[in-house]
Design an enzyme around this catalytic site. Sequence first.
Site, PDB file in Angstrom:
ATOM      1  N   PHE A   1       4.998 -20.147  -9.675  1.00  0.00           N
ATOM      2  CA  PHE A   1       6.427 -20.206 -10.985  1.00  0.00           C
ATOM      3  C   PHE A   1       7.380 -19.553 -10.549  1.00  0.00           C
ATOM      4  O   PHE A   1       8.183 -20.032 -10.639  1.00  0.00           O
ATOM      5  CB  PHE A   1       5.531 -18.884 -12.339  1.00  0.00           C
ATOM      6  CG  PHE A   1       4.720 -20.182 -13.236  1.00  0.00           C
ATOM      7  CD1 PHE A   1       3.322 -20.721 -12.569  1.00  0.00           C
ATOM      8  CD2 PHE A   1       5.235 -20.795 -14.385  1.00  0.00           C
ATOM      9  CE1 PHE A   1       2.909 -21.414 -13.744  1.00  0.00           C
ATOM     10  CE2 PHE A   1       4.700 -21.831 -15.509  1.00  0.00           C
ATOM     11  CZ  PHE A   1       3.647 -22.158 -14.765  1.00  0.00           C
TER      12      PHE A   1
ATOM     13  N   CYS B   1       5.402 -13.389   0.644  1.00  0.00           N
ATOM     14  CA  CYS B   1       4.286 -13.657  -0.516  1.00  0.00           C
ATOM     15  C   CYS B   1       4.355 -15.593  -0.548  1.00  0.00           C
ATOM     16  O   CYS B   1       3.310 -16.092  -0.856  1.00  0.00           O
ATOM     17  CB  CYS B   1       4.314 -13.489  -1.465  1.00  0.00           C
ATOM     18  SG  CYS B   1       3.952 -11.414  -1.122  1.00  0.00           S
TER      19      CYS B   1
ATOM     20  N   ARG C   1      10.055 -10.719   6.763  1.00  0.00           N
ATOM     21  CA  ARG C   1       9.208 -12.243   7.097  1.00  0.00           C
ATOM     22  C   ARG C   1       8.886 -13.432   6.805  1.00  0.00           C
ATOM     23  O   ARG C   1      10.010 -13.482   5.161  1.00  0.00           O
ATOM     24  CB  ARG C   1       7.128 -11.276   6.418  1.00  0.00           C
ATOM     25  CG  ARG C   1       7.155 -10.547   7.043  1.00  0.00           C
ATOM     26  CD  ARG C   1       5.526 -10.005   6.984  1.00  0.00           C
ATOM     27  NE  ARG C   1       5.804  -9.000   6.110  1.00  0.00           N
ATOM     28  CZ  ARG C   1       4.984  -8.648   4.992  1.00  0.00           C
ATOM     29  NH1 ARG C   1       3.505  -8.287   5.385  1.00  0.00           N
ATOM     30  NH2 ARG C   1       5.155  -7.226   4.020  1.00  0.00           N
TER      31      ARG C   1
ATOM     32  N   GLY D   1       0.807  -1.121  -0.412  1.00  0.00           N
ATOM     33  CA  GLY D   1      -0.146   0.160  -0.267  1.00  0.00           C
ATOM     34  C   GLY D   1       0.495   1.045   0.268  1.00  0.00           C
ATOM     35  O   GLY D   1       0.408   2.254  -0.937  1.00  0.00           O
TER      36      GLY D   1
ATOM     37  N   ASN E   1      -3.328  -7.096   4.867  1.00  0.00           N
ATOM     38  CA  ASN E   1      -2.653  -8.638   4.704  1.00  0.00           C
ATOM     39  C   ASN E   1      -3.251 -10.038   4.653  1.00  0.00           C
ATOM     40  O   ASN E   1      -4.471  -9.381   5.463  1.00  0.00           O
ATOM     41  CB  ASN E   1      -1.612  -8.648   6.238  1.00  0.00           C
ATOM     42  CG  ASN E   1      -2.110  -7.888   7.322  1.00  0.00           C
ATOM     43  OD1 ASN E   1      -3.247  -7.028   7.416  1.00  0.00           O
ATOM     44  ND2 ASN E   1      -1.897  -8.726   8.246  1.00  0.00           N
TER      45      ASN E   1
ATOM     46  N   THR F   1      -0.526 -17.441  -9.989  1.00  0.00           N
ATOM     47  CA  THR F   1       0.943 -18.213 -10.520  1.00  0.00           C
ATOM     48  C   THR F   1       1.884 -17.512 -10.931  1.00  0.00           C
ATOM     49  O   THR F   1       2.856 -18.774 -10.685  1.00  0.00           O
ATOM     50  CB  THR F   1      -0.609 -18.580 -11.818  1.00  0.00           C
ATOM     51  OG1 THR F   1      -1.869 -19.056 -11.507  1.00  0.00           O
ATOM     52  CG2 THR F   1       0.524 -19.210 -12.412  1.00  0.00           C
TER      53      THR F   1
ATOM     54  N   GLY G   1      12.719 -17.003   0.897  1.00  0.00           N
ATOM     55  CA  GLY G   1      11.462 -16.261   2.551  1.00  0.00           C
ATOM     56  C   GLY G   1      10.809 -15.092   1.513  1.00  0.00           C
ATOM     57  O   GLY G   1      10.584 -15.339   0.473  1.00  0.00           O
TER      58      GLY G   1
ATOM     59  N   ALA H   1      20.604 -19.597  -6.784  1.00  0.00           N
ATOM     60  CA  ALA H   1      20.424 -21.010  -5.483  1.00  0.00           C
ATOM     61  C   ALA H   1      20.704 -20.645  -3.722  1.00  0.00           C
ATOM     62  O   ALA H   1      22.351 -19.370  -4.334  1.00  0.00           O
ATOM     63  CB  ALA H   1      22.043 -22.884  -5.560  1.00  0.00           C
TER      64      ALA H   1
HETATM   65  N1  LIG Z   1       4.614  -7.339   0.159  1.00  0.00           N
HETATM   66  C1  LIG Z   1       4.865  -8.248  -0.915  1.00  0.00           C
HETATM   67  O1  LIG Z   1       5.974  -7.955  -1.568  1.00  0.00           O
HETATM   68  C2  LIG Z   1       3.844  -7.807  -2.439  1.00  0.00           C
HETATM   69  C3  LIG Z   1       3.932  -8.126  -2.830  1.00  0.00           C
HETATM   70  C4  LIG Z   1       2.548  -8.192  -4.316  1.00  0.00           C
HETATM   71  C5  LIG Z   1       1.113  -8.377  -3.949  1.00  0.00           C
HETATM   72  N2  LIG Z   1       1.204  -8.927  -1.759  1.00  0.00           N
HETATM   73  C6  LIG Z   1       0.038  -8.407  -1.321  1.00  0.00           C
HETATM   74  O2  LIG Z   1      -0.471  -7.771  -0.977  1.00  0.00           O
HETATM   75  C7  LIG Z   1      -1.147  -7.650   0.318  1.00  0.00           C
HETATM   76  C8  LIG Z   1      -0.498  -6.641   1.503  1.00  0.00           C
HETATM   77  O3  LIG Z   1       0.926  -6.454   1.612  1.00  0.00           O
HETATM   78  P1  LIG Z   1       1.993  -6.163   1.919  1.00  0.00           P
HETATM   79  O4  LIG Z   1       3.357  -6.956   2.341  1.00  0.00           O
HETATM   80  O5  LIG Z   1       1.902  -5.307   2.210  1.00  0.00           O
HETATM   81  O6  LIG Z   1       1.470  -6.481   4.142  1.00  0.00           O
HETATM   82  P2  LIG Z   1       1.460  -5.670   5.305  1.00  0.00           P
HETATM   83  O7  LIG Z   1       1.405  -6.988   6.710  1.00  0.00           O
HETATM   84  O8  LIG Z   1       2.820  -5.409   4.938  1.00  0.00           O
HETATM   85  O9  LIG Z   1       0.613  -4.139   5.131  1.00  0.00           O
HETATM   86  C9  LIG Z   1      -0.827  -4.910   5.553  1.00  0.00           C
HETATM   87  C10 LIG Z   1      -1.444  -2.939   6.302  1.00  0.00           C
HETATM   88  O10 LIG Z   1      -2.746  -3.623   6.378  1.00  0.00           O
HETATM   89  C11 LIG Z   1      -3.543  -2.971   7.561  1.00  0.00           C
HETATM   90  N3  LIG Z   1      -4.775  -3.520   8.114  1.00  0.00           N
HETATM   91  C12 LIG Z   1      -4.985  -4.840   7.938  1.00  0.00           C
HETATM   92  N4  LIG Z   1      -6.170  -4.338   8.323  1.00  0.00           N
HETATM   93  C13 LIG Z   1      -6.984  -3.282   8.208  1.00  0.00           C
HETATM   94  C14 LIG Z   1      -8.158  -2.523   8.122  1.00  0.00           C
HETATM   95  N5  LIG Z   1      -9.190  -3.250   8.179  1.00  0.00           N
HETATM   96  N6  LIG Z   1      -8.955  -1.234   8.593  1.00  0.00           N
HETATM   97  C15 LIG Z   1      -6.185  -0.844   8.319  1.00  0.00           C
HETATM   98  N7  LIG Z   1      -5.457  -1.042   8.151  1.00  0.00           N
HETATM   99  C16 LIG Z   1      -5.908  -2.804   8.207  1.00  0.00           C
HETATM  100  C17 LIG Z   1      -2.544  -3.635   8.826  1.00  0.00           C
HETATM  101  O11 LIG Z   1      -2.061  -3.073   9.895  1.00  0.00           O
HETATM  102  C18 LIG Z   1      -1.110  -3.887   7.850  1.00  0.00           C
HETATM  103  O12 LIG Z   1      -0.082  -2.078   8.059  1.00  0.00           O
HETATM  104  C19 LIG Z   1      -0.811  -9.227   1.102  1.00  0.00           C
HETATM  105  O13 LIG Z   1      -2.843  -9.665   0.075  1.00  0.00           O
HETATM  106  C20 LIG Z   1       0.180  -9.534  -0.143  1.00  0.00           C
HETATM  107  O14 LIG Z   1      -0.289 -10.839  -0.032  1.00  0.00           O
HETATM  108  C21 LIG Z   1       2.687  -7.969  -1.368  1.00  0.00           C
END
Ligand SMILES: NC(=O)c1ccc[n+]([C@@H]2O[C@H](COP(=O)([O-])OP(=O)(O)OC[C@H]3O[C@@H](n4cnc5c(N)ncnc54)[C@H](O)[C@@H]3O)[C@@H](O)[C@H]2O)c1
Length: 458
Positions: free
Chosen positions: A223, A273, A343, A15, A92, A219, A270, A265
Site C-alpha cells: 500500500f 523492502c 539497497r 535487528g 535478510n 500488504t 528504493g 513525487a
Molecule cells: N530494513 C528495513 O527497513 C526493514 C523494515 C521492516 C522489515 N524488514 C525485514 O527485516 C528483515 C531483515 O532486514 P534488514 O534490513 O535488517 O536486513 P540486513 O541485511 O540489514 O540484516 C540481516 C542480517 O542477518 C545476517 N544473517 C543472515 N543469515 C544469518 C544466519 N544464519 N545467522 C546469523 N546471521 C545471519 C546477515 O549477515 C545480516 O547482517 C528482512 O526480512 C526485511 O524484509 C526490514
Amino acid sequence: MKINSICCIGAGYVGGPTMAVIAQKCPHIKVTVVDLNESRIADWNDANLENLPVYEPGLDAVVAEARGRNLFFSTDVDKAIDEAQMIFISVNTPTKNYGAGKGMAADLKYIELCARQIARVSKQDKIVVEKSTLPVRTAEAIKNILDHTGNGVQFQILSNPEFLAEGTAVQDLHNPDRVLIGGEDKDAIKSLVDIYANWVPAEKILTTNVWSSELSKLTANAFLAQRVSSINAISELCEKTGADVSEVSKAIGMDVRIGSKFLKASVGFGGSCFQKDILNLVYIAKSYGLHEVADYWEQVVIMNDHQKNRFSRNIVQTLYNTISGKKITLLGWAFKKDTNDTRESAAINIAQNLIAEQAKIAVYDPKVSEKQIKEDLISLDENQLKLIQVNQDPYEACHNSHAIAVLTEWDEFNTYDWQKIYNNMLKPAFIFDGRNLLDKKQMTKIGFTYIAVGSSNL
Ligand SMILES: NC(=O)c1ccc[n+]([C@@H]2O[C@H](COP(=O)([O-])OP(=O)(O)OC[C@H]3O[C@@H](n4cnc5c(N)ncnc54)[C@H](O)[C@@H]3O)[C@@H](O)[C@H]2O)c1
C-alpha cells in the site's frame, strides 16, 4: 513464560535498532544480537559510536545507554540461542535470484538455516519470533523444521513483523503506530506482549492469527509503495499538462480520506523492502492462480522502474541528446535521507543509465562511503568504473559540472551556497531535482535551468 533472556539472529537494519530499543526499555532482559558477519558485529561493538554499521538519528544514544549493560553483540550464535528463552529471527529475505520463483519469490534459505540451527542447539522450550518479513504461511515451515529436527523440546512460533521506517527507526520504535503479534499459543503471545508493554500502550499492541500478521506486513508495504507509484504516475501527466504535482498532491492530501503522507513525487522509491515485498506478494498471488491480483500489484513496481528510467532519459534529452564525456553530479546516493542504506536506491539505476551513455559521474552523499558506492556498481566493467568519482565535498563534486541531479532528500542540500555552485559550473547549468527539494524560484533566479519532477517548464 517470564522472559529474561532474548536472542536476535541478524544484526542488520532491523535487528540492530529493534533490539537496542528493547534493551533500552527493558533493562531486566538480557538481549544478545548475533550475526555471522564478523565485521558487522565488530562495528556494533566499536567504542566510537560513529562507526555503528547502521546510521539512524538517535541510535547512538540508545546503544550507548544499553550496550554492555543488557545489550550485547556477538558472533557466537549457538551460545546466544542456547541461553535465550525467546529468539527473534531478523535475517535478510531477499528476492530469489535462481530457480523457481527467480526474480519474485522471497529467498528463505537464511530463514531455514536459522530454524535448523535453533533446532540443533536448543535444549529447553523456546519461543521463536519471526521478525523478518516473510511470505504468508512461513511460520508453518519453520514449525515443521523445528519439530522434526529438534531435540524434542517445544517451540512456539510467533509472527511479529517490523514496521519501522529507516531514517526514523528509533522514533518509530519508541512510539510505534502499532505492534503486531500473530500467534496461536496464548502464553507465548502474552510473553511477547509483556515485553512491548514496557513502553507501548496496550491499545497499540494488536494480536492476530499468524497468517494475518504475516500478510499484513506485505500488504502494508504494498500500500505504501502503491501511493508513491500513484503520485509518480500523476507526475508524468503533470509534466505534459502544465499541472504541478506538488499542488495536486497538497490538494488531494488535505482530503482526510486520502491523507497527506507518501504523496511526494520523486525519482522513484528504493530501499530493500518495497520492491521485494510487492514481488513476493505478486508471486504468492500467482501461486494461488490469482492472476488479476498479481497483475494489479506488479504494476506498482513497473511504474517505479518507469519513473527511474524516464528521469535519466530526461537528463540525456535535455542535455541536447548527448552526455558522453559530460560531467554530471549526483547529490545523494542513499535511498532516502537519514540512512546510510543504499539497497535498491534509485541512484544506482540512474548512475548505471548515465554511465551507459558515457557520462562522467561525480557522487556526493553525506553518509554513504565510496566503498559502498563502488560495491553498488559491481555490474560495471573496469572502464565504466573509471567514469565515476566519489567526493567528500559537495562543492568539489559540482565543480565544472554540466548538470546536478538531486537523488536523495538530505536536508543539508538546502543549506548550500547555490550561487557559488552555479558560478563553478558549465553553462547552461542544469539541476534535475528528483526529490523536489530545492527552492525553484531561488534556483531560477540564480540562473539555473531547474527541472523538477512533475512540473512542466511550459
Ligand atoms: N530494513 C528495513 O527497513 C526493514 C523494515 C521492516 C522489515 N524488514 C525485514 O527485516 C528483515 C531483515 O532486514 P534488514 O534490513 O535488517 O536486513 P540486513 O541485511 O540489514 O540484516 C540481516 C542480517 O542477518 C545476517 N544473517 C543472515 N543469515 C544469518 C544466519 N544464519 N545467522 C546469523 N546471521 C545471519 C546477515 O549477515 C545480516 O547482517 C528482512 O526480512 C526485511 O524484509 C526490514
